[in-house]
Every structure is written in structure tokens, then in C-alpha cells.
Write a protein that holds these residues in place. Structure first.
Motif, mmCIF file in Angstrom:
data_model
loop_
_atom_site.group_PDB
_atom_site.id
_atom_site.type_symbol
_atom_site.label_atom_id
_atom_site.label_comp_id
_atom_site.label_asym_id
_atom_site.label_seq_id
_atom_site.Cartn_x
_atom_site.Cartn_y
_atom_site.Cartn_z
ATOM 1 N N LEU A 107 0.812 -1.216 0.000
ATOM 2 C CA LEU A 107 0.000 0.000 0.000
ATOM 3 C C LEU A 107 0.849 1.272 0.000
ATOM 4 C CD1 LEU A 107 -2.560 -0.939 2.834
ATOM 5 C CD2 LEU A 107 -2.923 -1.124 0.362
ATOM 6 N N TYR A 108 2.154 1.110 0.235
ATOM 7 C CA TYR A 108 3.031 2.271 0.408
ATOM 8 C C TYR A 108 4.184 2.243 -0.592
ATOM 9 C CZ TYR A 108 1.092 3.150 5.099
ATOM 10 O OH TYR A 108 0.282 3.430 6.161
ATOM 11 N N ARG A 109 4.722 3.425 -0.870
ATOM 12 C CA ARG A 109 5.973 3.512 -1.599
ATOM 13 C C ARG A 109 7.110 3.316 -0.601
ATOM 14 N NH1 ARG A 109 6.314 8.886 -5.231
ATOM 15 N NH2 ARG A 109 7.576 7.556 -6.579
ATOM 16 N N GLY A 110 8.073 2.524 -0.973
ATOM 17 C CA GLY A 110 9.260 2.375 -0.139
ATOM 18 C C GLY A 110 10.315 3.368 -0.573
ATOM 19 N N THR A 111 11.292 3.647 0.316
ATOM 20 C CA THR A 111 12.311 4.640 -0.011
ATOM 21 C C THR A 111 13.248 4.143 -1.108
ATOM 22 O OG1 THR A 111 12.232 5.307 2.284
ATOM 23 C CG2 THR A 111 14.079 6.122 1.023
ATOM 24 N N PHE A 112 13.515 2.845 -1.149
ATOM 25 C CA PHE A 112 14.573 2.336 -2.025
ATOM 26 C C PHE A 112 14.053 1.574 -3.237
ATOM 27 C CE2 PHE A 112 16.830 3.334 1.844
ATOM 28 C CZ PHE A 112 17.917 4.017 1.340
ATOM 29 N N GLY A 113 12.855 1.898 -3.710
ATOM 30 C CA GLY A 113 12.464 1.352 -5.003
ATOM 31 C C GLY A 113 11.119 0.667 -5.026
ATOM 32 N N THR A 114 10.605 0.282 -3.855
ATOM 33 C CA THR A 114 9.298 -0.363 -3.849
ATOM 34 C C THR A 114 8.240 0.672 -4.250
ATOM 35 O OG1 THR A 114 10.077 -1.747 -2.061
ATOM 36 C CG2 THR A 114 7.684 -1.710 -2.449
ATOM 37 N N GLN A 115 7.424 0.312 -5.209
ATOM 38 C CA GLN A 115 6.341 1.192 -5.641
ATOM 39 C C GLN A 115 5.018 0.494 -5.386
ATOM 40 O OE1 GLN A 115 7.240 4.297 -6.414
ATOM 41 N NE2 GLN A 115 7.761 4.407 -8.583
ATOM 42 N N LYS A 116 3.959 1.267 -5.284
ATOM 43 C CA LYS A 116 2.641 0.642 -5.198
ATOM 44 C C LYS A 116 2.328 0.020 -6.559
ATOM 45 C CE LYS A 116 0.879 4.551 -3.582
ATOM 46 N NZ LYS A 116 -0.169 5.503 -3.158
#
Ligand code: 3ON
Ligand code: FE
Length: 493
Positions: A107-116
Motif C-alpha cells: 500500500l506504500y511507496r518504499g524509499t529504495f524502489g518499492t512502488q505501489k
């Protein structure tokens, strides 16, 4: 024949990628048990609790995070009492963890590349990063705190590891204000009449960056706090202290916010290392006096520093020991972190920087070129001269490779001792624990989690800090693996 086999020996790696990758599987279960599968003997004098933090989940319900630094924080604790050891692990119930576990998807964007999921349209103008509380865990002022550098600390119950909520230190910090993941404790703080003092910081990014310094007393209250503005974007993960200064290395990086804002790239993928720009060294007095220069900026060659070992003052100089990378690879949007080509990256090397506060010059000296990361020292020497350090290291003397060994360095004599878990073991951060009543600096133990790919489980390894050549004096086999972690601490309280 014999020439050929020698040649293949030289070319042979001390690990396989498949083995290394096993340590980056999620651990979904939470455990609570006495460890009874033990080789060797736990010293009965070793009493207290080792807390560790790191990404425990590398996916949500099969949807992978893009980078291990984006994984949800999981605390492990191993308590030593009378020669026995008890294990427990629990996830930090952050707002993001709870929401994603409930939804069963990212449900969240991560700082290091994870996108929704859903491409840029699903991510555009979402500046809300997930506080994953995954980087460090400290016990201070009677509180157990899980730390992540871009947001608030989470407070946990030190016994049950139950999450109690965000920690604002009696309102000294406000919602959204960060508390970094690398506090330093000066055991004997002159300013406080010899009492211990915990120093930490926060980074507020922008076109210029605000660095705030916090000093906490043993009751866990913030007793000193001052903010400084420095030009440019900062990616600063760690710092060092001396009795008089806080020292930060402002790595030469630029940040392009546009792809981040547009939902095309995560924040960490918009950071670009600048190999032709110098590193700026920020020296901030811990106790700013009226009329005193607030901040001094020195320059040294380009390089990227995540972690420092220690710093201390000698005459007009401040000496800083740090793990330095010649280059910081960009996080690539389409890549898989499990497919890393170790040899293509620059290894972390240990350097000593001599900062001359009088004439503003900096010189540096290579201490150790073997690939290394995650240093630890005797807790009483933080900010002061010291002789020994313990650090995770590659099995081989040269080249970049995963950490498979623990290295002890005697900075006085230059002597090295190496304990290796290769070929199938992979080590995490070692922690030095002093023996009660010890007088010699290396009289104690070094504790580290080692992922054993042969059994897909982790071991807690105990070495005698004064003599690594004895091998592990105890090896505690856990019933499961613990994904490669970041930092932790030991408390004998
Ligand atoms: O302006 C912003 C400032 C800031 C604080 C930029 C930003 C959004 C990138 C940011 C946030 C930074 C964060 C959240 C950093 C988190 C770092 C982290 C979780 C871990 C760092 C680990 C470092 C190392 C060297 C790990 C080594 C691991 C191994 C050797 C293998 O296990
Ligand atoms: Fe760190």
C-alpha cells in the motif's frame, strides 16, 4: 593436473549466489523458545540481552519489495541467563505494517524502489513514505526503541517486544520529525559530570538540509537540542562523536526529485553519486557557545560512507575511522536485488581520516582494504582513543563479496584475526560485549548472527574477543533463519 586444480582454486569463490540468496527470504513467523541446540558452551558470565533489528519481510503476500532496506522491521532478542539462552522475535507493528498485512498487498511507496502496484499513476505525488522501523534497536532510559532514520522511533515492550507506539520524548519531538538510526553513547560525559549520554540526530531534507542534534540523559530525556542548516541535499546515515564535536560526512550525491514526484522512481532511485565532487565533512560543536563558529566544513576526496567506526580528538586533530566506498551504485528500477553481481561493486574499505581543525586540511590513510562493513568497538571508548575493532568482512582478502567472516583489527600493532563462516555461512553485524569486571579492552565476547545456508537457519555465534583463533566458543542453532539484518545492541540491564 595439479597446476590446473591450483588455478581453479584461485578462481573459486568462497560462496555461491544461491546460498547467499537464502538469507533474503522473508520470515513470517514469530517465535518464543529456549535455545537448546547448542555447540560449545555459553559463558555463564555472559548475562544480558542482545537485541537485533532488520528487514524481516521482503515481500507482502508474495508481492516483493524492491530493496532489502524497504523490508518491515523485525526485532529479534536473545537473552542470556546462567549459561542458557532464550529467543524471541516480533515484527514492529508500524502503521504501514499493520495496514499492509490487513490488506494483503503493498500500500506504500518504499524509499529504495518499492512502488505501489499500478505503475506511475498509482504513485504520482505520493510523498508518504512507509516508516518501517527496520534499522536499529536500542535500550535507553528504560525504553526499547526501534529506529529508522527518516521517521519517528517506535517504542516496544522490552520483554514481550509488543509495539507500544511512536516515541516523542515527552513532546520534545513532534509528529513526522525523525530520530536517526545511529545513536552514539558516550559512557563518561564530562558535560554531565561523568554520566552516560546518548547523542543522536535527525536529517530534514530539502534544497538545504537541517541537521538537528539531540543529547539524552540516562533517564531518556532530551536535555540538549540544536539545529543547523547546511547547503545542499544530504544522504547521511551515520555520524560520530567526540567529547566536543559531532562529525558528519556529507556524501557527494545529488537528488533529482522529479521522477520521484511523478511516481516513476522511488526516492532512493533519484540519488546519484558524484565521483568528481568532494565529500564535505561537517564538524558541529556539541555544546555551542555564544560567538563560537557554529559549524566547520572541511573537504576530502569523493567517496560514500554509510558507517563510521569511531572518532577521537588528538591535539588540533580529530581522527575519524570510517568504511568508505569508492562508488555508490544507483538503485535500478527494473533490477532484482537478489541478482547482485558482487564483483561489479566497489568494496567497503576502512580508512582513517585526520581532520585538522586548525588549518582545515584533511588527510586519510587506508587501514584495511579487505571488503568490510558493520564495525563494533568497546562501548567505553566511543568518542575516545581505542585499540581494537571488530567488523564483518569478506572471506577473501581482495574484491567485493558478501560478508562471511568476522575480523578483529588491532590498530596499535596492526595484527588481524579472522574467523570465517565460509563457504556456506554469511555473517551480520558483530557486537562486542565486555566481560563483567574486564580491564583489558578486548576482554569480552563478540556476538554475531550467521546465516547457515546448508540448513537454511541462523546461528548466534559467540567468539572470545581476545582470541578469535579459538574459533566459536558457542554456536546456538536457532530453529529458523533470520533474514540478513542491520543493527542491534546489547544491554546487561
Ligand atoms: O533526503 C532524504 C534523507 C533521508 C534520511 C533522502 C532519503 C529519503 C533517502 C532519506 C532516507 C534514508 C533512509 C530511509 C535510509 C535507510 C537506510 C537503511 C534502512 C539501511 C542502510 C544500510 C547500510 C548498509 C551499508 C548495509 C549493508 C548491508 C550489507 C553489507 C549486507 O547485509
Ligand atoms: Fe547503519
Amino acid at each position: 593436473q595439479s597446476f590446473k586444480s591450483q588455478e581453479s582454486l584461485v578462481a573459486e569463490k568462497s560462496y555461491t549466489c544461491a546460498d547467499w540468496q537464502g538469507g533474503y527470504q522473508s520470515l513470517t513467523q514469530e517465535f518464543d523458545y529456549w535455545i537448546d541446540d547448542i555447540e560449545g558452551q555459553i559463558p555463564t558470565e555472559l548475562q544480558g540481552t542482545l537485541f537485533r533489528n532488520g528487514p524481516g519481510l521482503l515481500d507482502v503476500n508474495g508481492q516483493p519489495f524492491h530493496h532489502p532496506f524497504d523490508g518491515d522491521g523485525m526485532i529479534s532478542k536473545i537473552t542470556f541467563t546462567n549459561g542458557r539462552a532464550h529467543f524471541r522475535n516480533r515484527f514492529v507493528r508500524t502503521t504501514g505494517y499493520l495496514a499492509e498485512q490487513k490488506a494483503g498487498k503493498i500500500l506504500y511507496r518504499g524509499t529504495f524502489g518499492t512502488q505501489k502496484p499500478g505503475g506511475w499513476l498509482a504513485n504520482i505525488f505520493d510523498f508518504n513514505l512507509k516508516n518501517i522501523a527496520n534499522t536499529n534497536v536500542i535500550y535507553w532510559g528504560g525504553k526499547l526503541l526501534a529506529l529508522w532514520e527518516a521517521a519517528e522511533a517506535y517504542r516496544l515492550d522490552p520483554y514481550t517486544l509488543e509495539t507500544l507506539g511512536n516515541e516523542y520524548f515527552n513532546g520534545a519531538l513532534s509528529a513526522g520529525e525523525a530520530f536517526a538510526a545511529h545513536p552514539r553513547v558516550e559512557k563518561n560525559c564530562d558535560q554531565d559530570g561523568g554520566a552516560p549520554c546518548l547523542v543522536n540526530f535527525s536529517i530534514k531534507p530539502g534544497l538545504s538540509t537541517t541537521i538537528t542534534i539531540f543529547e539524552l540523559n540516562p533517564a531518556g530525556e532530551i536535555v540538549r537540542q540544536h539545529a543547523h542548516s547546511v547547503p545542499g541535499f544530504c544522504f547521511i546515515h551515520d555520524f560520530v562523536i567526540t567529547p566536543n564535536y559531532c562529525i558528519f560526512f556529507q556524501n557527494p550525491v545529488t537528488f533529482n526529485p522529479i521522477p520521484f514526484a511523478l511516481g516513476i522512481r522511488a526516492a532512493g532511485e533519484c540519488i546519484k553519486f558524484q565521483p568528481n565532487q568532494p565529500t564535505q565533512i561537517l564538524i558541529i560543536p556539541r555544546f555551542p557557545k555564544e560567538g563560537q563558529e557554529k559549524i566547520k566544513i572541511l573537504e576530502t576526496q569523493s567517496g560514500f560512507v554509510f558507517h563510521h567506526v569511531n572518532a577521537f580528538e588528538v591535539g588540533d586533530e580529530v581522527l575519524v575511522d570510517s568504511i568508505c566506498y569508492q562508488n555508490l551504485p544507483e538503485v535500478e528500477p527494473k533490477s532484482d536485488f537478489r541478482q547482485v553481481d558482487f564483483e561489479a561493486l566497489s568494496p567497503g574499505e576502512l580508512w582513517r581520516f585526520y581532520l585538522n581543525l586548525k588549518d582545515g586540511t584533511v588527510r586519510r590513510e587506508l587501514i584495511e582494504s579487505r571488503c568490510c562493513e558493520f564495525p563494533s568497538i568497546h562501548p567505553a571508548n566511543v568518542g575516545h582513543p581505542y585499540r581494537y575493532l571488530y567488523i564483518g568482512a569478506a572471506h577473501a582478502e581482495s574484491g567485493n563479496a558478501p560478508l562471511q567472516a568476522l575480523l578483529k583489527i588491532d590498530l596499535e600493532s596492526g595484527e588481524r584475526q579472522l574467523w570465517s563462516a565460509a563457504p556456506r555461512g554469511f555473517v551480520g553485524e558483530p557486537i562486542f560485549v565486555l566481560r563483567p569486571g574486564s580491564e583489558k579492552e578486548d576482554d569480552g565476547w563478540v556476538l554475531a548472527l550467521v546465516y547457515d545456508a546448508a540448513h537454511h537457519r541462523s546461528d548466534l555465534v559467540i567468539l572470545d574477543a581476545s582470541d578469535f583463533s579459538k574459533g566459536a566458543i558457542a554456536r546456538l542453532h536457532l530453529k529458523h533463519h533470520i533474514p540478513y539484518g542491520l543493527h542491534g545492541s546489547f544491554t546487561s540491564e
